[in-house]
Design a protein around this motif. Structure first.
Motif, PDB file in Angstrom:
ATOM      1  N   ASP A   9       0.853  -1.175   0.000  1.00  0.00           N
ATOM      2  CA  ASP A   9       0.000   0.000   0.000  1.00  0.00           C
ATOM      3  C   ASP A   9       0.892   1.229   0.000  1.00  0.00           C
ATOM      4  O   ASP A   9       1.155   1.837   1.015  1.00  0.00           O
ATOM      5  N   ARG A  10       1.372   1.537  -1.202  1.00  0.00           N
ATOM      6  CA  ARG A  10       2.313   2.648  -1.300  1.00  0.00           C
ATOM      7  C   ARG A  10       1.633   3.978  -1.013  1.00  0.00           C
ATOM      8  O   ARG A  10       2.249   4.894  -0.520  1.00  0.00           O
ATOM      9  N   SER A  11       0.318   4.023  -1.325  1.00  0.00           N
ATOM     10  CA  SER A  11      -0.380   5.285  -1.068  1.00  0.00           C
ATOM     11  C   SER A  11      -0.409   5.583   0.417  1.00  0.00           C
ATOM     12  O   SER A  11      -0.275   6.714   0.842  1.00  0.00           O
ATOM     13  N   SER A  13       1.766   4.710   2.627  1.00  0.00           N
ATOM     14  CA  SER A  13       3.065   5.188   3.092  1.00  0.00           C
ATOM     15  C   SER A  13       3.308   6.622   2.634  1.00  0.00           C
ATOM     16  O   SER A  13       4.018   7.368   3.272  1.00  0.00           O
ATOM     17  N   ARG A  14       2.684   6.985   1.499  1.00  0.00           N
ATOM     18  CA  ARG A  14       2.837   8.368   1.048  1.00  0.00           C
ATOM     19  C   ARG A  14       2.090   9.327   1.975  1.00  0.00           C
ATOM     20  O   ARG A  14       2.527  10.435   2.217  1.00  0.00           O
TER      21      ARG A  14
END
Lengths: 353, 266
Positions: A9-11, A13-14
């Protein structure tokens, strides 16, 4: 089949760039870590060596099965044989009571040799097994596991037949006897933690993501350019390395290895452990291993207290397994997940009112 | 027709970027038992060409795609991709030579996010397919995946699990997966199926705006879409190539009208 792990879930972490890896670990894991690190302060040698040492070892072997089954959709029954192969190689290339076979090589040579040979063995089995699916994968790996058991029992030149090897102990490093309960506990805890961490990490790396994609839709993955067969075989190699490390620890714990280490009951036990814990997440095999070890260790006493034969402990394990599979096919983790979902639902309902 | 300018863009491109055959089929046949799903199909698609393959259900269009992609090995005949005989190549080897496809029924990874699906597609044709290291910030493949997601208008759904996407969004994602890497020839299998009129307009815009070096073959039942995005048309019937020509020729062909389009068309 649902994915074994939540996806990248890169979003997320962003959105939380300030959240480091320390913050992302839930408090319950810190508590568990503290408990395991300080356990020698309040547990006796038997608990450390026999219960937790064995749990970590069996958990690692079941973890290698979980990696293949949970992420790759390949239920392999060869993992115990791979572990036993590593154990045998330690006895053969290292030191044992069978001086006419053991080569007495230094530990820094026989440990990597054992891991490499076991990994090659697991890879070859994988190369044969990945061409099948479902029940056929189970059957082909079970057949090879049975062949390995009978081969080691009948071969006296290399495997010393029925007797196997005794007096196989870990090397004395840094002045520490690693077979003493406390050092052995920390040794197994360290390797189990490392194996767990590596599996978690790899599951979200390209290799693990692709493996999960192959499990869900091999045809699509081939259409994306992935060599499905090669990827599956590579997964066997990776899982075999974990099983091999566990096999080395197992032979050191028992100080001996014999064909029975990888007999059919032992092979099935690994599957039972993985299923009891749950193959959806890497923690499942360790939970399953702890339940198995506790039942295996203490159920004879319970049975004797009720005037029954202590040898019937497998009946308890079998009944427990049946009950769990009946009520929660996804193991203890499934029970836990459902309990949390129900609690969250109740909280939401309470909030609405 | 170019959706943005309203002009018929496709016919003007015929031959303009043809620098050799992207796909050559010679006498390709696929038997299922005694049934010939496709029989003696011979066809050439030039590099950069945009071809529609039309025909009624059971004409053998998807079987033809499956033979080209390597999902099925043809019973006889040869398949050449960019001049190389790939007849017996496995699917992943053909993909690495620039071939991509979409599926009639979306074959996506429902338990992964949109971003992960596209990232996997980008990984599939990169050298680091077996990498056990997680991607770092600034990874070029991550950036490429984001570009593709933006190209198919799914940026807002980037972190959504694919199982939770609408059908139309899943079709858009199928196209993003096909565009990953460096495709040179894409096979679109009914990309407009199940899309709303607005989504079909978006699809036409997307296809007609693809870079010129990317050719495609499209199977589509929606004649309006197929004839707007194709420069040439192959009609199939009962597993054989029945007719080839420009969209206008096919549209005005009496036999085609009788067999497929129906008297009321046009």
């Amino acid at each position: 089949m649902a994915l074994a792990e939540p996806p990248l879930d890169r979003s997320a972490s962003r959105e939380r760039p300030e959240a480091g890896w320390v913050e992302r670990i839930p408090p319950v894991w810190w508590a568990l870590g503290l408990f395991l690190l300080t356990l020698p302060a309040y547990a006796n040698d038997f608990i450390l060596f026999q219960v937790f040492g064995w749990t970590f070892i069996l958990g690692m072997i079941a973890l290698s099965l979980m990696f293949l089954a949970g992420y790759g959709g390949m239920v392999s029954l060869i993992q115990m044989s791979v572990a036993a192969m590593a154990g045998y190689m330690v006895a053969i290339f290292g030191t044992s009571g069978i001086a006419e076979i053991s080569m007495d090589l230094p530990w820094w040579l026989y440990v990597p040799i054992a891991i490499i040979i076991a990994a090659i063995f697991g890879t070859i089995v994988g190369a044969l097994a990945v061409r099948t699916e479902g029940i056929y994968t189970i059957m082909i790996t079970l057949a090879i596991a049975a062949a390995f058991f009978y081969f080691t029992r009948q071969n006296y030149t290399i495997f010393n037949g029925y007797t196997g090897f005794n007096l196989v102990v870990p090397p004395r490093l840094f002045g520490v006897d690693w077979r003493e309960p406390m050092p052995f506990y920390y040794l197994t805890l360290g390797w189990a933690t490392l194996a767990y961490g590596v599996v978690i990490y790899v599951s979200r790396a390209p290799f693990g993501l692709a493996l999960q994609g192959i499990r869900d839709n091999p045809r699509r993955m081939a259409a994306l350019g992935f060599n499905v067969t090669a990827h599956r075989v590579a997964a066997y190699t990776f899982a075999s390395i974990i099983a091999a490390v566990a096999g080395i620890l197992l032979v050191w714990q028992n100080a001996q290895i014999a064909p029975g280490t990888a007999g059919i009951p032992a092979v099935i036990d690994i599957l039972v452990i993985a299923v009891i814990g749950g193959i959806g997440r890497p923690i499942g095999p360790f939970i399953g291993a702890l339940i198995y070890v506790l039942l295996r260790t203490f159920s004879p006493d319970v049975l004797l207290a009720f005037g029954l034969s202590g040898e019937r402990f497998k009946l308890l394990i079998g009944l427990g397994f049946l009950a769990l599979v009946f009520f929660s096919p996804d193991g203890v983790l499934g029970l836990w997940d459902r309990w949390r979902a129900r609690r969250a639902q109740m909280a939401r309902d309470g909030g609405l009112r | 027709m170019n959706a943005q300018t309203g002009t018929p863009a496709a016919p003007a491109r015929i031959g303009s970027v043809s620098t050799g055959a992207a796909l050559e089929l010679r006498g390709v046949q696929k038997m299922f038992g005694a049934l010939a799903a496709i029989a003696d199909v011979t066809m050439t698609v030039a590099s950069g060409e945009r071809r529609a393959v039309l025909g009624s259900n059971g004409a053998g269009k998807t079987t033809l795609f499956n033979c080209v992609t390597g999902d099925f090995l043809p019973t006889s005949g040869t398949i050449r991709l960019f001049g190389e005989d790939v007849t017996t190549f496995p699917a992943h080897e053909r993909v690495r030579r620039g071939l991509r496809r979409t599926y009639q029924i979306s074959l996506l990874f429902g338990g992964l996010t949109v971003a992960d699906n596209v990232y996997l597609a980008c990984r599939g044709v990169s050298r680091a397919r077996f990498s056990m290291l997680r991607p770092r910030q600034g990874d070029t493949l991550l950036s490429r995946a984001e570009e593709l997601i933006e190209a198919v208008n799914l940026t807002d759904a980037s972190s959504t699990m694919v199982a939770n996407l609408s059908y139309g969004q899943q079709r858009q994602l199928e196209i993003a997966l096909a565009l990953a890497g460096a495709p040179r020839l894409i096979l679109f299998d009914e990309p407009a199926a199940g899309l709303s009129p607005t989504e079909r307009g978006e699809l036409v815009r997307l296809l007609t705006n693809l870079p010129e070096h990317i050719g495609y073959v499209i199977i589509e039942h929606d004649m309006d879409v197929a004839l707007r995005v194709a420069e040439s048309v192959t009609m199939m019937h009962n597993g054989t190539v029945f007719k080839e020509g420009t969209p206008e020729e096919i549209e005005n062909d009496a036999e085609v009208q009788e067999l497929y389009l129906g008297d009321g068309h046009g």
